[in-house]
Scaffold this motif. Structure first.
Motif, PDB file in Angstrom:
ATOM      1  N   VAL A 199      57.570  77.872  19.996  1.00 24.89           N
ATOM      2  CA  VAL A 199      58.558  77.055  20.715  1.00 24.89           C
ATOM      3  C   VAL A 199      58.296  75.573  20.467  1.00 24.89           C
ATOM      4  CG1 VAL A 199      59.463  76.414  22.986  1.00 24.89           C
ATOM      5  CG2 VAL A 199      58.951  78.808  22.493  1.00 24.89           C
ATOM      6  N   TRP A 200      57.020  75.188  20.493  1.00 24.79           N
ATOM      7  CA  TRP A 200      56.680  73.786  20.215  1.00 24.79           C
ATOM      8  C   TRP A 200      57.122  73.400  18.809  1.00 24.79           C
ATOM      9  CZ3 TRP A 200      53.759  71.361  16.516  1.00 24.79           C
ATOM     10  CH2 TRP A 200      53.463  70.004  16.738  1.00 24.79           C
ATOM     11  N   ALA A 201      56.890  74.270  17.834  1.00 26.84           N
ATOM     12  CA  ALA A 201      57.268  73.989  16.449  1.00 26.84           C
ATOM     13  C   ALA A 201      58.777  73.801  16.311  1.00 26.84           C
ATOM     14  CB  ALA A 201      56.796  75.118  15.532  1.00 26.84           C
ATOM     15  N   VAL A 202      59.543  74.641  16.981  1.00 25.99           N
ATOM     16  CA  VAL A 202      61.008  74.520  16.953  1.00 25.99           C
ATOM     17  C   VAL A 202      61.442  73.188  17.542  1.00 25.99           C
ATOM     18  CG1 VAL A 202      63.164  75.448  17.891  1.00 25.99           C
ATOM     19  CG2 VAL A 202      61.434  77.008  16.951  1.00 25.99           C
TER      20      VAL A 202
ATOM     21  N   GLU B 263      59.780  70.474  17.696  1.00 29.20           N
ATOM     22  CA  GLU B 263      59.320  69.346  16.883  1.00 29.20           C
ATOM     23  C   GLU B 263      59.901  69.362  15.463  1.00 29.20           C
ATOM     24  OE1 GLU B 263      57.439  66.798  18.027  1.00 29.20           O
ATOM     25  OE2 GLU B 263      57.657  67.764  19.996  1.00 29.20           O
ATOM     26  N   ASP B 264      60.940  70.169  15.246  1.00 25.35           N
ATOM     27  CA  ASP B 264      61.629  70.255  13.949  1.00 25.35           C
ATOM     28  C   ASP B 264      60.719  70.767  12.833  1.00 25.35           C
ATOM     29  OD1 ASP B 264      63.993  69.230  15.094  1.00 25.35           O
ATOM     30  OD2 ASP B 264      63.276  67.178  14.834  1.00 25.35           O
ATOM     31  N   HIS B 265      59.958  71.810  13.156  1.00 26.98           N
ATOM     32  CA  HIS B 265      59.085  72.448  12.163  1.00 26.98           C
ATOM     33  C   HIS B 265      59.448  73.925  12.008  1.00 26.98           C
ATOM     34  CE1 HIS B 265      56.837  68.807  11.972  1.00 26.98           C
ATOM     35  NE2 HIS B 265      56.250  68.946  13.145  1.00 26.98           N
ATOM     36  N   ILE B 266      60.749  74.210  11.924  1.00 27.73           N
ATOM     37  CA  ILE B 266      61.207  75.593  11.808  1.00 27.73           C
ATOM     38  C   ILE B 266      60.755  76.199  10.482  1.00 27.73           C
ATOM     39  CG2 ILE B 266      63.244  77.096  11.725  1.00 27.73           C
ATOM     40  CD1 ILE B 266      64.669  75.064  13.523  1.00 27.73           C
ATOM     41  N   LEU B 267      60.754  75.411   9.414  1.00 28.18           N
ATOM     42  CA  LEU B 267      60.307  75.908   8.104  1.00 28.18           C
ATOM     43  C   LEU B 267      58.836  76.331   8.163  1.00 28.18           C
ATOM     44  CD1 LEU B 267      61.907  73.526   5.448  1.00 28.18           C
ATOM     45  CD2 LEU B 267      62.692  75.743   6.254  1.00 28.18           C
ATOM     46  N   ALA B 268      58.026  75.526   8.826  1.00 26.54           N
ATOM     47  CA  ALA B 268      56.607  75.867   8.960  1.00 26.54           C
ATOM     48  C   ALA B 268      56.444  77.155   9.768  1.00 26.54           C
ATOM     49  CB  ALA B 268      55.848  74.723   9.632  1.00 26.54           C
ATOM     50  N   ALA B 269      57.280  77.312  10.803  1.00 26.59           N
ATOM     51  CA  ALA B 269      57.218  78.524  11.623  1.00 26.59           C
ATOM     52  C   ALA B 269      57.625  79.753  10.815  1.00 26.59           C
ATOM     53  CB  ALA B 269      58.119  78.369  12.843  1.00 26.59           C
ATOM     54  N   SER B 270      58.700  79.630  10.049  1.00 26.82           N
ATOM     55  CA  SER B 270      59.163  80.778   9.256  1.00 26.82           C
ATOM     56  C   SER B 270      58.125  81.167   8.208  1.00 26.82           C
ATOM     57  CB  SER B 270      60.507  80.468   8.585  1.00 26.82           C
ATOM     58  OG  SER B 270      60.370  79.489   7.567  1.00 26.82           O
ATOM     59  N   LEU B 271      57.452  80.166   7.629  1.00 30.56           N
ATOM     60  CA  LEU B 271      56.402  80.452   6.655  1.00 30.56           C
ATOM     61  C   LEU B 271      55.279  81.264   7.299  1.00 30.56           C
ATOM     62  CD1 LEU B 271      55.101  80.111   3.874  1.00 30.56           C
ATOM     63  CD2 LEU B 271      54.169  77.921   4.659  1.00 30.56           C
ATOM     64  N   GLY B 272      54.968  80.943   8.552  1.00 30.53           N
ATOM     65  CA  GLY B 272      53.933  81.681   9.265  1.00 30.53           C
ATOM     66  C   GLY B 272      54.235  83.160   9.365  1.00 30.53           C
TER      67      GLY B 272
ATOM     68  N   LEU C 242      50.835  72.571   7.975  1.00 29.49           N
ATOM     69  CA  LEU C 242      50.294  73.846   7.510  1.00 29.49           C
ATOM     70  C   LEU C 242      49.601  74.602   8.637  1.00 29.49           C
ATOM     71  CD1 LEU C 242      49.807  75.737   5.101  1.00 29.49           C
ATOM     72  CD2 LEU C 242      47.683  74.478   4.653  1.00 29.49           C
ATOM     73  N   TRP C 243      48.976  73.855   9.563  1.00 30.05           N
ATOM     74  CA  TRP C 243      48.269  74.504  10.669  1.00 30.05           C
ATOM     75  C   TRP C 243      49.224  75.339  11.522  1.00 30.05           C
ATOM     76  CZ3 TRP C 243      49.359  73.972  15.828  1.00 30.05           C
ATOM     77  CH2 TRP C 243      50.180  72.895  16.210  1.00 30.05           C
ATOM     78  N   ILE C 244      50.493  74.904  11.612  1.00 26.74           N
ATOM     79  CA  ILE C 244      51.483  75.654  12.397  1.00 26.74           C
ATOM     80  C   ILE C 244      51.703  77.031  11.770  1.00 26.74           C
ATOM     81  CG2 ILE C 244      53.888  75.715  13.191  1.00 26.74           C
ATOM     82  CD1 ILE C 244      53.859  72.640  13.079  1.00 26.74           C
TER      83      ILE C 244
END
Length: 306
Positions: free
Chosen positions: A93-96, A98-107, A153-155
């Motif tokens: 939720v934090w990643a979303v 903070e506009d880090h959806i790509l990082a989340a999907s990679l996870g 990357l940590w996300i």
């Protein structure tokens, strides 16, 4: 034969619906941008408990919840999985937000490959040559991303590790998916309820405030987090019983693919060359892994059919 085919089609529809739910999850949480991520997770957990209990009641499966709290070994497993799922939800939720959806999907693309590795390390499962190649290619992809996107990357790694570790614990624990989630949210219910009480009364050192009751739409979205959590899980759990594991395994990549497209096409997140190379290598590794799993499963079933 026709009945089995019909059941398989129903299962496919259920699995696809669940994956679309999960894939579009960023859109839902973006609507809650004004609410702190920890508060969103708290409401998601708290409202999920009564909903899941109702589902278990109508499925006549509430009795299965008992061992999760009375069996010492299972209780510790549920405590571990509850901690992992809470951390995973919070980071996501934090990643979303903070506009880090790509990082989340990679996870979530990396997660299945980590699960294979955990199986080898902790469960002694043997890996074929192709699976080792898939893991090596995925590692190369993550390494490329680390060069230009070390700050996010940590996300990806945190989501991948928490989700794959959650899967490992749930594989070891002898408990069904819906019963397990009910046990996990029940374990988390009290601490997160106390957290919301702390927010509501503004107890020190809190500087935040409780958002429930401020806006009708926000209220519905916070409470609706329970439905967003339970509906895809129930659908997917039902689909697993009707479909082959190889088909289910391939569908697991649909949700992060949708998340990837949502991040790029809807929220216009920057797609750097390192992202493109990394995702390409991850998709290649997943293709190798999935093909190997499908062929291995087909070979294992062949003697039985003979």
């Amino acid at each position: 034969m026709s009945r089995a085919l019909s059941s398989s089609r129903i299962g496919l529809f259920q699995a696809l619906t669940a994956c679309v739910f999960w894939g579009l999850m960023p859109v839902y949480f973006k609507l809650l941008q004004s609410v702190d991520a920890l508060e969103i997770v708290a409401h998601r957990i708290i409202w999920s408990v009564p909903l899941l209990l109702v589902i278990l009641y109508f499925r006549k499966n509430i009795a299965s919840l008992g061992p999760a709290f009375t069996d010492r070994k299972l209780r510790w497993a549920m405590l571990a999985s509850a901690s992992l799922i809470a951390a995973n939800w919070l980071i996501y939720v934090w990643a979303v937000h903070e506009d880090h959806i790509l990082a989340a999907s990679l996870g979530y693309f990396i997660s299945p490959l980590l699960s294979v590795l955990w199986g080898r390390i902790f469960l002694g499962e043997k890996l074929s040559r192709n699976k080792w190649i898939a893991i090596a290619i995925a590692t190369a992809g993550v390494s490329v991303l680390a060069v230009q996107a070390l700050d996010t990357l940590w996300i990806s790694l945190a989501l991948a590790v928490s989700w794959s570790s959650y899967g490992l614990v749930r594989k070891i624990a002898d408990i069904g998916p819906i019963v397990g989630l009910t046990a996990e949210t029940s374990i988390l219910f009290l601490p997160f309820t106390l957290f919301l009480i702390w927010l509501t009364f503004g107890l020190p050192p809190s500087t935040a405030s409780q958002h429930l009751g401020d806006d009708r739409m926000i209220d519905l979205l916070l409470i609706g987090g329970a439905l967003v959590t339970a509906i895809p899980l129930v659908l997917f759990a039902s689909a697993v019983k009707k479909m082959t594991l190889s088909a289910i395994g391939l569908l697991n990549y649909l949700a992060p693919t949708i998340q990837f497209l949502v991040g790029v096409l809807i929220y216009k997140e920057a797609l750097t060359p390192s992202h493109i190379i990394c995702f390409a290598l991850i998709w290649i590794s997943l293709a190798i892994y999935s093909t190997d799993s499908f062929l291995s499963g087909k070979a294992a079933r062949k003697p039985q059919s003979v």
